[in-house]
Write a protein that holds these residues in place. Structure first.
Motif, PDB file in Angstrom:
ATOM      1  N   TYR A   1      70.009 -77.536  -8.901  1.00 24.68           N
ATOM      2  CA  TYR A   1      68.593 -77.320  -9.155  1.00 24.68           C
ATOM      3  C   TYR A   1      68.282 -75.857  -9.468  1.00 24.68           C
ATOM      4  N   ALA A   2      69.289 -75.140  -9.933  1.00 19.17           N
ATOM      5  CA  ALA A   2      69.103 -73.730 -10.271  1.00 19.17           C
ATOM      6  C   ALA A   2      68.081 -73.543 -11.378  1.00 19.17           C
ATOM      7  N   ILE A   3      67.922 -74.540 -12.247  1.00 23.55           N
ATOM      8  CA  ILE A   3      66.976 -74.418 -13.344  1.00 23.55           C
ATOM      9  C   ILE A   3      65.558 -74.200 -12.822  1.00 23.55           C
ATOM     10  N   LEU A   4      65.258 -74.719 -11.626  1.00 23.57           N
ATOM     11  CA  LEU A   4      63.932 -74.495 -11.058  1.00 23.57           C
ATOM     12  C   LEU A   4      63.729 -73.019 -10.725  1.00 23.57           C
ATOM     13  N   ASP A   5      64.759 -72.399 -10.146  1.00 21.08           N
ATOM     14  CA  ASP A   5      64.689 -70.964  -9.856  1.00 21.08           C
ATOM     15  C   ASP A   5      64.556 -70.158 -11.144  1.00 21.08           C
ATOM     16  N   GLU A   6      65.325 -70.545 -12.155  1.00 22.66           N
ATOM     17  CA  GLU A   6      65.280 -69.846 -13.440  1.00 22.66           C
ATOM     18  C   GLU A   6      63.907 -69.987 -14.081  1.00 22.66           C
ATOM     19  N   LEU A   7      63.344 -71.185 -13.993  1.00 21.39           N
ATOM     20  CA  LEU A   7      62.028 -71.424 -14.583  1.00 21.39           C
ATOM     21  C   LEU A   7      60.951 -70.613 -13.872  1.00 21.39           C
ATOM     22  N   LEU A   8      61.000 -70.586 -12.537  1.00 26.03           N
ATOM     23  CA  LEU A   8      60.042 -69.787 -11.773  1.00 26.03           C
ATOM     24  C   LEU A   8      60.138 -68.309 -12.132  1.00 26.03           C
ATOM     25  N   THR A   9      61.373 -67.816 -12.270  1.00 24.05           N
ATOM     26  CA  THR A   9      61.571 -66.409 -12.619  1.00 24.05           C
ATOM     27  C   THR A   9      61.055 -66.112 -14.020  1.00 24.05           C
ATOM     28  N   THR A  10      61.346 -66.988 -14.973  1.00 20.31           N
ATOM     29  CA  THR A  10      60.894 -66.786 -16.346  1.00 20.31           C
ATOM     30  C   THR A  10      59.374 -66.779 -16.425  1.00 20.31           C
ATOM     31  N   ILE A  11      58.728 -67.701 -15.723  1.00 19.73           N
ATOM     32  CA  ILE A  11      57.267 -67.755 -15.726  1.00 19.73           C
ATOM     33  C   ILE A  11      56.683 -66.482 -15.112  1.00 19.73           C
ATOM     34  N   ALA A  12      57.292 -66.004 -14.008  1.00 18.80           N
ATOM     35  CA  ALA A  12      56.823 -64.754 -13.392  1.00 18.80           C
ATOM     36  C   ALA A  12      57.007 -63.571 -14.348  1.00 18.80           C
TER      37      ALA A  12
END
Length: 214
Positions: free
Chosen positions: A114-125
């Motif tokens: 589920y690393a994509i969730l962390d990546e998505l949160l970081t990209t949005i931030a």
């Protein structure tokens, strides 16, 4: 305060982390007085070793760091400030000061499923902080809360339609769109996804207890 292990110059390194994306933003130094200023104001204060003066992060740029939690490590010689970051943390205009890669690749940082969730949160931030032109996420933040809420509603409706049609491919795509827009909403509201996960964990624990009683 008395148990902290300051160096010979009366300083402690402080790692600053975005409480929402969990991205490490910067490292600066604090002394006793800057720690007290941080606790009193709720925003980060540091001691500049080059200028030999206090500085309140965001005082000139407007990119303040609202402190959610301030903690120290097991040796009591390093601080961790978890913050809600407004704008870019780096003086270069980058979301994080740690944007230059020295070794390894992105995949090595995020090995779990589920690393994509962390990546998505970081990209949005990052998009919120840097507002690059042409990015759809920038467009949403520029338009504001009303537009983001409208998109959440639209995508949720499309999930319902796809499910009613029994179209698995379309449903998969629409669920992905809902998750993305919900994450944008969380960022706009400065609500950490961790808080949502904590709530789910608490609910799950209550369910486990109930099941055991039954």
């Amino acid at each position: 305060m008395e148990t902290l292990k300051f160096d010979d110059n009366g300083l402690l390194p402080c790692v600053v982390q975005d409480v929402q994306s969990r991205e490490v933003l910067m490292l600066a130094y604090m002394n006793r007085e800057s720690i007290l200023k941080t606790l009193e104001t709720g925003t980060t204060w540091f001691w500049s070793r080059s200028r030999q003066e206090f500085w309140n992060k965001g005082a000139t740029s407007g990119h303040f760091q609202q402190v959610v939690r301030l903690s120290y490590d097991c040796d009591r010689d390093t601080l961790l400030a978890e913050v809600n970051q407004t704008g870019a943390a780096c003086h270069t205009g980058s979301y994080s000061c740690f944007f230059e890669n020295a070794y390894g690749d992105e995949a090595a940082r995020t090995p779990h499923r589920y690393a994509i969730l962390d990546e998505l949160l970081t990209t949005i931030a990052q998009r919120d902080a840097e507002r690059p032109e042409g990015a759809y996420t920038t467009y949403l933040f520029e338009k504001g809360l009303e537009k983001i809420l409208k998109k959440v509603g639209e995508e949720s409706t499309e999930v319902v339609i796809a499910a009613m049609k029994g179209d698995r491919e379309e449903l998969t795509a629409e669920v992905g769109d809902v998750i993305y827009h919900l994450f944008v909403l969380l960022q706009e509201q400065k609500l950490s996804f961790d808080e949502v996960l904590k709530l789910l964990e608490a609910r799950h624990s209550k369910k486990d207890i109930k099941n055991k009683q039954v």
